[in-house]
Enzyme design. Structure first.
Site, PDB file in Angstrom:
ATOM      1  N   GLU A 162     -62.478  54.192  21.674  1.00  8.82           N
ATOM      2  CA  GLU A 162     -62.900  52.885  21.169  1.00  8.82           C
ATOM      3  C   GLU A 162     -64.428  52.761  21.233  1.00  8.82           C
ATOM      4  O   GLU A 162     -65.000  52.834  22.319  1.00  8.82           O
ATOM      5  CB  GLU A 162     -62.310  51.765  22.029  1.00  8.82           C
ATOM      6  CG  GLU A 162     -60.809  51.701  22.071  1.00  8.82           C
ATOM      7  CD  GLU A 162     -60.356  50.825  23.228  1.00  8.82           C
ATOM      8  OE1 GLU A 162     -60.393  49.592  23.107  1.00  8.82           O
ATOM      9  OE2 GLU A 162     -59.982  51.386  24.281  1.00  8.82           O
ATOM     10  N   HIS A 174     -58.186  50.569  18.063  1.00 10.92           N
ATOM     11  CA  HIS A 174     -57.433  51.092  19.200  1.00 10.92           C
ATOM     12  C   HIS A 174     -56.485  52.214  18.756  1.00 10.92           C
ATOM     13  O   HIS A 174     -55.266  52.111  18.880  1.00 10.92           O
ATOM     14  CB  HIS A 174     -56.667  49.939  19.858  1.00 10.92           C
ATOM     15  CG  HIS A 174     -56.361  50.153  21.300  1.00 10.92           C
ATOM     16  ND1 HIS A 174     -55.258  50.853  21.733  1.00 10.92           N
ATOM     17  CD2 HIS A 174     -57.017  49.780  22.418  1.00 10.92           C
ATOM     18  CE1 HIS A 174     -55.259  50.879  23.055  1.00 10.92           C
ATOM     19  NE2 HIS A 174     -56.313  50.236  23.498  1.00 10.92           N
ATOM     20  N   ASP A 227     -59.793  56.076  31.984  1.00 12.50           N
ATOM     21  CA  ASP A 227     -59.665  54.826  31.228  1.00 12.50           C
ATOM     22  C   ASP A 227     -60.991  54.126  31.485  1.00 12.50           C
ATOM     23  O   ASP A 227     -61.087  53.192  32.268  1.00 12.50           O
ATOM     24  CB  ASP A 227     -58.463  53.998  31.704  1.00 12.50           C
ATOM     25  CG  ASP A 227     -58.135  52.882  30.716  1.00 12.50           C
ATOM     26  OD1 ASP A 227     -58.938  52.656  29.791  1.00 12.50           O
ATOM     27  OD2 ASP A 227     -57.077  52.244  30.875  1.00 12.50           O
ATOM     28  N   ASN A 238     -60.599  44.655  25.596  1.00 16.55           N
ATOM     29  CA  ASN A 238     -60.610  45.088  26.990  1.00 16.55           C
ATOM     30  C   ASN A 238     -60.382  43.877  27.917  1.00 16.55           C
ATOM     31  O   ASN A 238     -59.759  42.914  27.507  1.00 16.55           O
ATOM     32  CB  ASN A 238     -61.891  45.864  27.331  1.00 16.55           C
ATOM     33  CG  ASN A 238     -61.677  46.817  28.496  1.00 16.55           C
ATOM     34  OD1 ASN A 238     -61.811  46.435  29.644  1.00 16.55           O
ATOM     35  ND2 ASN A 238     -61.290  48.050  28.194  1.00 16.55           N
ATOM     36  N   ARG A 239     -60.863  43.962  29.145  1.00 15.83           N
ATOM     37  CA  ARG A 239     -60.444  42.965  30.154  1.00 15.83           C
ATOM     38  C   ARG A 239     -61.463  41.860  30.377  1.00 15.83           C
ATOM     39  O   ARG A 239     -62.666  42.117  30.365  1.00 15.83           O
ATOM     40  CB  ARG A 239     -60.129  43.687  31.470  1.00 15.83           C
ATOM     41  CG  ARG A 239     -58.931  44.610  31.299  1.00 15.83           C
ATOM     42  CD  ARG A 239     -58.527  45.386  32.513  1.00 15.83           C
ATOM     43  NE  ARG A 239     -57.294  46.119  32.206  1.00 15.83           N
ATOM     44  CZ  ARG A 239     -57.254  47.289  31.549  1.00 15.83           C
ATOM     45  NH1 ARG A 239     -58.362  47.885  31.176  1.00 15.83           N
ATOM     46  NH2 ARG A 239     -56.094  47.857  31.263  1.00 15.83           N
TER      47      ARG A 239
END
Ligand code: NAG
Ligand code: NAG
Ligand code: NAG
Ligand code: NAG
Ligand code: NAG
Ligand code: NAG
Ligand code: NAG
Ligand code: NAG
Ligand code: NAG
Length: 394
Positions: free
Chosen positions: A357, A209, A283, A101-102
């Site tokens: 996920e 993923h 999301d 992820n971010r």
């Protein structure tokens, strides 16, 4: 050229491939550029589940389970050839890491700080690869999904991959050794486990993923009629580019609330902005409720009436990300489906799949106020386990 032909044959001939990779079992280490296209096919002892995996990214290429008519269906999106896995759109079925992820501004410190300084002795910068440099997605430009994993062990119903991620690669401190084992059990059950150890302090957040369509793109391509149940009363609040703000949001009275089973489409019109500025759909990272004595109850379930296929998920992870394939098909980006899903003529369309996920709280390395310790190292190993059980919804 002979080599390229050989690897194409490997990818397109699962039976031959499985046999070929058997000869390579046994802790053999390859350099990074070798054998990324070896595939392995495994099957539950009772034949109720079968899957195929690729060394590049320890990727899941296919996952076949029976529908309500007893026919096996391949439920995950993927590609039929290695050109697409290497050069097509990323993240189709692999392990994502070292930090999925971010990461806000591609920056974190050890120990983590709420407002991470831009420099300092314990500040790390990971190459940014999204939103014009505003964040890092899935471990950097060259994340775990594009590394060549080694097949360490294989049986008829399991495969173990490993990968040694060296100190400093993509800017992360410390060498991390990761093992991923996929095992198929009787009763259409997929267990997977990811364990990692680091030789010095470093953040680790791994996930798988996979893009699911529980009809295998057959009666309907849309996921809107799937029923979803997810025991999370909070989601991680994100900004217009999906980077966590530091806040948490209560799902009550919002389209995030799936605590009681309902269809994914039932409140879809209320999801504007959920997946970023100008985007409709999910999301989202849900934080699982800590239900005392949950025991047998799955953390998450999803099913489709068309195929009758139901998935129940148990996991040791505290959160789950669901992405409803918003915007995967644009004017200049299309992903051909696999032949067994109507490809290559048909493509993977917007809202025709969902990524699921199991994971830690996203970007907790920039949000220490959450109390989630994601720094691993000597004396603290990382362990991720999940069980996905498929059945027919009664
Ligand atoms: C799994 O199924 C096979 C074939 O039906 C059977 O031989 C085996 O005993 C089963 N294993 C378990 C653990 O139930
Ligand atoms: C759709 O599923 C049905 C039931 O399993 C099967 O008979 C049919 O062949 C499938 N169609 C395609 C195009 O895969
Ligand atoms: C991927 O693209 C690169 C650059 O265009 C090319 O050199 C390479 O051969 C491609 N790989 C495959 C497997 O097609
Ligand atoms: C992001 O990190 C860079 C260093 O990589 C730094 O120069 C910049 O100021 C940071 N931006 C923000 C908004 O913190
Ligand atoms: C969803 O189900 C409803 C009622 O069964 C049906 O009318 C509708 O066409 C379905 N939508 C999709 C996208 O499959
Ligand atoms: C969502 O909006 C569309 C277009 O306005 C409408 O046709 C549809 O019925 C709405 N769906 C729901 C579940 O409210
Ligand atoms: C898919 O979604 C993206 C982003 O919203 C949009 O630009 C694109 O036009 C959509 N594709 C189709 C075929 O509707
Ligand atoms: C898609 O096309 C637009 C317009 O030509 C371009 O700006 C954009 O970079 C392209 N996107 C990708 C992912 O190639
Ligand atoms: C790989 O698959 C894509 C999409 O189906 C196709 O366009 C391409 O020609 C294929 N490449 C090779 C080398 O088979």
């Amino acid at each position: 050229m002979a080599r390229l032909l050989a690897i194409i044959v490997l990818l397109t001939a699962p039976i031959i491939c499985a046999a070929a990779s058997l000869t390579r079992v046994g802790l053999k280490r390859w350099s990074d550029d070798e054998h990324p296209f070896d595939t392995v096919t495994i099957e539950g002892p009772d034949g109720s589940i079968r899957s195929r995996h690729l060394s590049l990214g320890a990727t899941t290429i296919n996952m076949w389970v029976p529908d309500k008519y007893g026919q096996m269906r391949d439920l995950v999106a993927g590609y039929d050839n290695l050109t697409m896995y290497l050069n097509g759109t990323r993240y189709f079925g692999p392990v994502v890491g070292r930090y999925a992820n971010r990461i806000k501004n591609g920056t974190f410190s050890i120990p983590p700080t709420r407002y991470t300084p831009t420099s300092g002795p314990n500040v790390y910068h990971i190459p940014t690869n999204e939103n014009n440099g505003a964040d890092t997605l899935h471990g950097g430009i060259d994340g775990f999904d594009h590394r060549t994993w080694v097949i360490d062990a294989q049986t008829s119903n399991s495969v173990t991959y490993s990968y040694v991620d060296p100190d400093g690669r993509e800017g992360f401190p410390g060498t991390v050794t990761t093992y991923v084992t996929y095992t198929l059990h009787n009763g259409s059950t997929w267990s997977f486990k990811m364990s990692a150890s680091a030789d010095s302090a470093t953040p680790i957040l791994l996930s798988s993923h996979d893009y699911w369509n529980f009809d295998a793109w057959n009666e309907s391509t849309s996921i809107m009629n799937y029923t979803l149940q997810l025991s999370g009363s909070r989601v991680i609040e994100t900004d217009g580019i999906l980077v966590p703000t530091g806040g948490l949001q209560d799902v009550s009275g919002t389209a995030y609330d799936f605590r009681t089973a309902r269809t994914i489409g039932s409140m879809f019109n209320d999801t504007a902005g959920f997946c970023g500025t100008g985007c409709e759909g999910y999301d989202t990272c849900w934080i699982y409720d800590d239900v005392p004595g949950r025991g047998a109850e799955p953390k998450m379930s999803v099913w489709s009436g068309n195929s009758g296929i139901r998935l129940d998920i148990w996991s040791n992870q505290p959160a789950a990300q669901v992405y409803t394939c918003n915007g995967i098909q644009t004017a200049n980006v299309t992903m051909p489906r696999k032949a067994d899903q109507g490809g290559p003529g048909a493509v993977y369309e917007n809202h025709s799949c969902m990524v699921i996920e199991q994971e830690g709280w996203i970007d907790a390395i920039n949000n220490p106020q959450w109390g989630q310790d994601q720094i691993y190292g000597p004396g603290r190993g990382y362990l991720w386990t999940s069980t996905y059980r498929f059945s027919i919804q009664q």
